[in-house]
Scaffold this motif. Structure first.
Motif, PDB file in Angstrom:
ATOM      1  N   ASN A 146      38.079  32.085 -44.245  1.00  0.00           N
ATOM      2  CA  ASN A 146      38.074  32.930 -43.047  1.00  0.00           C
ATOM      3  C   ASN A 146      36.680  33.033 -42.440  1.00  0.00           C
ATOM      4  O   ASN A 146      36.526  33.145 -41.227  1.00  0.00           O
ATOM      5  CB  ASN A 146      38.592  34.333 -43.378  1.00  0.00           C
ATOM      6  N   ILE A 157      36.257  30.156 -40.205  1.00  0.00           N
ATOM      7  CA  ILE A 157      37.025  30.369 -38.963  1.00  0.00           C
ATOM      8  C   ILE A 157      36.234  31.295 -38.035  1.00  0.00           C
ATOM      9  O   ILE A 157      36.076  31.045 -36.839  1.00  0.00           O
ATOM     10  CB  ILE A 157      38.402  31.014 -39.263  1.00  0.00           C
ATOM     11  N   LEU A 158      35.696  32.353 -38.649  1.00  0.00           N
ATOM     12  CA  LEU A 158      34.973  33.349 -37.856  1.00  0.00           C
ATOM     13  C   LEU A 158      33.710  32.756 -37.227  1.00  0.00           C
ATOM     14  O   LEU A 158      33.415  32.989 -36.052  1.00  0.00           O
ATOM     15  CB  LEU A 158      34.616  34.536 -38.750  1.00  0.00           C
ATOM     16  N   ARG A 159      32.990  31.965 -38.018  1.00  0.00           N
ATOM     17  CA  ARG A 159      31.767  31.367 -37.484  1.00  0.00           C
ATOM     18  C   ARG A 159      32.064  30.494 -36.269  1.00  0.00           C
ATOM     19  O   ARG A 159      31.369  30.548 -35.257  1.00  0.00           O
ATOM     20  CB  ARG A 159      31.066  30.534 -38.554  1.00  0.00           C
ATOM     21  N   SER A 160      33.133  29.721 -36.390  1.00  0.00           N
ATOM     22  CA  SER A 160      33.428  28.842 -35.255  1.00  0.00           C
ATOM     23  C   SER A 160      33.895  29.680 -34.058  1.00  0.00           C
ATOM     24  O   SER A 160      33.578  29.368 -32.904  1.00  0.00           O
ATOM     25  CB  SER A 160      34.408  27.754 -35.684  1.00  0.00           C
ATOM     26  N   PHE A 161      34.607  30.775 -34.335  1.00  0.00           N
ATOM     27  CA  PHE A 161      35.033  31.667 -33.246  1.00  0.00           C
ATOM     28  C   PHE A 161      33.817  32.283 -32.547  1.00  0.00           C
ATOM     29  O   PHE A 161      33.749  32.353 -31.317  1.00  0.00           O
ATOM     30  CB  PHE A 161      35.941  32.763 -33.828  1.00  0.00           C
ATOM     31  N   ASP A 194      32.292  29.909 -30.204  1.00  0.00           N
ATOM     32  CA  ASP A 194      33.040  29.824 -28.938  1.00  0.00           C
ATOM     33  C   ASP A 194      32.712  30.986 -28.014  1.00  0.00           C
ATOM     34  O   ASP A 194      32.495  30.812 -26.817  1.00  0.00           O
ATOM     35  CB  ASP A 194      34.558  29.851 -29.204  1.00  0.00           C
ATOM     36  N   ILE A 195      32.718  32.189 -28.605  1.00  0.00           N
ATOM     37  CA  ILE A 195      32.474  33.390 -27.796  1.00  0.00           C
ATOM     38  C   ILE A 195      31.079  33.328 -27.166  1.00  0.00           C
ATOM     39  O   ILE A 195      30.902  33.606 -25.974  1.00  0.00           O
ATOM     40  CB  ILE A 195      32.543  34.660 -28.689  1.00  0.00           C
ATOM     41  N   GLN A 231      35.129  39.455 -24.076  1.00  0.00           N
ATOM     42  CA  GLN A 231      34.736  38.576 -25.176  1.00  0.00           C
ATOM     43  C   GLN A 231      34.382  39.381 -26.427  1.00  0.00           C
ATOM     44  O   GLN A 231      34.739  39.012 -27.545  1.00  0.00           O
ATOM     45  CB  GLN A 231      33.556  37.686 -24.765  1.00  0.00           C
ATOM     46  N   ALA A 254      37.485  40.670 -27.994  1.00  0.00           N
ATOM     47  CA  ALA A 254      38.169  39.604 -28.732  1.00  0.00           C
ATOM     48  C   ALA A 254      37.496  39.369 -30.075  1.00  0.00           C
ATOM     49  O   ALA A 254      38.154  39.183 -31.110  1.00  0.00           O
ATOM     50  CB  ALA A 254      38.161  38.322 -27.906  1.00  0.00           C
ATOM     51  N   LEU A 255      36.165  39.411 -30.060  1.00  0.00           N
ATOM     52  CA  LEU A 255      35.420  39.168 -31.298  1.00  0.00           C
ATOM     53  C   LEU A 255      35.697  40.258 -32.331  1.00  0.00           C
ATOM     54  O   LEU A 255      35.965  39.964 -33.505  1.00  0.00           O
ATOM     55  CB  LEU A 255      33.924  39.095 -30.983  1.00  0.00           C
ATOM     56  N   LYS A 299      39.055  39.823 -33.833  1.00  0.00           N
ATOM     57  CA  LYS A 299      39.112  38.696 -34.772  1.00  0.00           C
ATOM     58  C   LYS A 299      38.473  39.069 -36.117  1.00  0.00           C
ATOM     59  O   LYS A 299      39.036  38.777 -37.183  1.00  0.00           O
ATOM     60  CB  LYS A 299      38.370  37.507 -34.156  1.00  0.00           C
TER      61      LYS A 299
END
Ligand SMILES: Nc1ncnc2c1ncn2[C@@H]1O[C@H](COP(=O)(O)OP(=O)(O)OP(=O)(O)O)[C@@H](O)[C@H]1O
Ligand SMILES: [Mg+2]
Length: 321
Positions: free
Chosen positions: A283, A286-290, A293-294, A307, A310-311, A314
């Motif tokens: 996870n 996943i979070l780092r890549s999210f 993106d943000i 944004q 959303a962060l 997540k």
């Protein structure tokens, strides 16, 4: 005597450039003779690119030649094609009065020049005599067209590491005889480094601002974080607590109350504080890549509130899972 410290302490010789050893050592070699190549310095803000370019020009030019033989341009000047044609060509084509002396064109923010204008620039670079040296400065080398890159020696400048930033801040503090309370000095410098993210200009400016706002007396670290667009430590603690409790509503309330929040700063700060949270390795990636993106979306002008919302959602989804 109100000159900004970033100017007052701008390095005047190669030895004064902090860090950047690989680039500086090679540049020094190249500047031993007058057939040095054109150069591109690429790297993040406040890492010494402009300073180094000016040092090179001063290595070759006498004081009275600087006005005539050095042209400093910013990309915003050169966005117009006719400017490039007229001013740049004019400078390049002017007869060089003294035999053998060099001329320099320092072109700042070259990566912001539209590629069509870069094509015109390329033709000018191609046609100039050996006496004219171009030094292009940019943050992102991939925005410079290949035919220009292939005509230049490229040097990469990197963000400065913590010890180097702190060393320079200590040097300036000493020169300025700043009365720093010794029990908090280290924490203060570490905060300045954190705020700077490796940008020495930002670190020096924040130091000077802390002095101007009289924050040195009791070194109010939280105040310094706040005026720089970060969360103060208490608010950050509350936020982390809300995230741990998976309380989305509370986390939004905390953020909404913050004035003057710089969203990209906030993301960097949050990234730093994620360690104590219980997020499994899968996870976490996943979070780092999210987060990547943000950060990118915000840099491209997306709505910051949406944004950040959303962060937070997540992170709360992925924590304790
Ligand atoms: N490597 C460095 N060594 C010493 N001082 C530095 C260094 N990098 C930055 N500084 C300090 O920060 C100020 C700004 O540096 P400089 O203008 O060279 O950065 P830059 O890389 O050109 O940044 P930008 O991409 O924003 O134009 C300098 O005047 C100096 O005080
Ligand atoms: Mg610069």
């Amino acid at each position: 005597m109100n000159i900004p410290w970033v100017e007052k302490y701008r390095p005047r010789s190669f030895d004064e450039i902090v860090s950047q050893n690989i680039a500086i050592n090679n540049i020094k070699e190249f500047t031993k003779t007058t057939d040095m190549p054109h150069m591109i310095f690429a790297g993040p803000a406040g890492t010494g690119k402009t300073s180094t370019a000016l040092i090179i020009a001063r290595t070759f030019l006498k004081k009275d030649e600087i006005a005539t033989n050095l042209l400093e341009l910013n990309a915003s000047d050169t966005v117009r094609m006719d400017f490039v044609r007229n001013v740049l060509k004019g400078f390049v084509n002017q007869n060089i009065i003294k035999n053998g002396s060099l001329k320099f064109v320092i072109l700042d923010e070259a990566d912001n020049i539209p590629s069509q204008v870069q094509q015109a620039l390329r033709r000018i670079i191609e046609k100039t005599s050996n006496n004219i040296k171009f030094i292009l400065l940019c943050n992102y080398i991939n925005r410079i067209i290949d035919p220009i890159i292939s005509r230049c020696a490229v040097f990469r400048f990197v963000n400065l590491p913590k010890e180097k930033i702190i060393e320079r801040l200590k040097y300036i503090s000493k020169k300025e005889k700043l009365p720093l309370p010794s029990n908090k000095t280290q924490e203060f410098f570490e905060t300045l480094f954190f705020i700077s993210g490796g940008d020495l200009r930002k670190a020096i400016n924040t130091l000077q601002m802390s002095v101007a706002l009289e924050l040195l007396d009791d070194l109010d670290i939280n105040e310094i974080l706040k005026i720089s667009g970060f969360l103060d430590e208490k608010t950050l603690e509350h936020l982390i607590e809300a995230i741990k409790n998976k309380d989305y509503k509370k986390s939004r309330e905390i953020i909404d109350l913050v004035e003057n929040l710089d969203s990209r700063n906030f993301i960097r700060q949050l990234l730093n504080s994620l360690l104590p949270l219980d997020i499994n390795p899968q996870n976490a990636s996943i979070l780092r890549s999210f987060i990547g993106d943000i950060d990118y979306r915000i840099s491209q002008g997306a709505d910051e509130h949406i944004q950040i919302a959303a962060l937070l959602a997540k992170i709360i989804e992925l924590v304790n899972k």
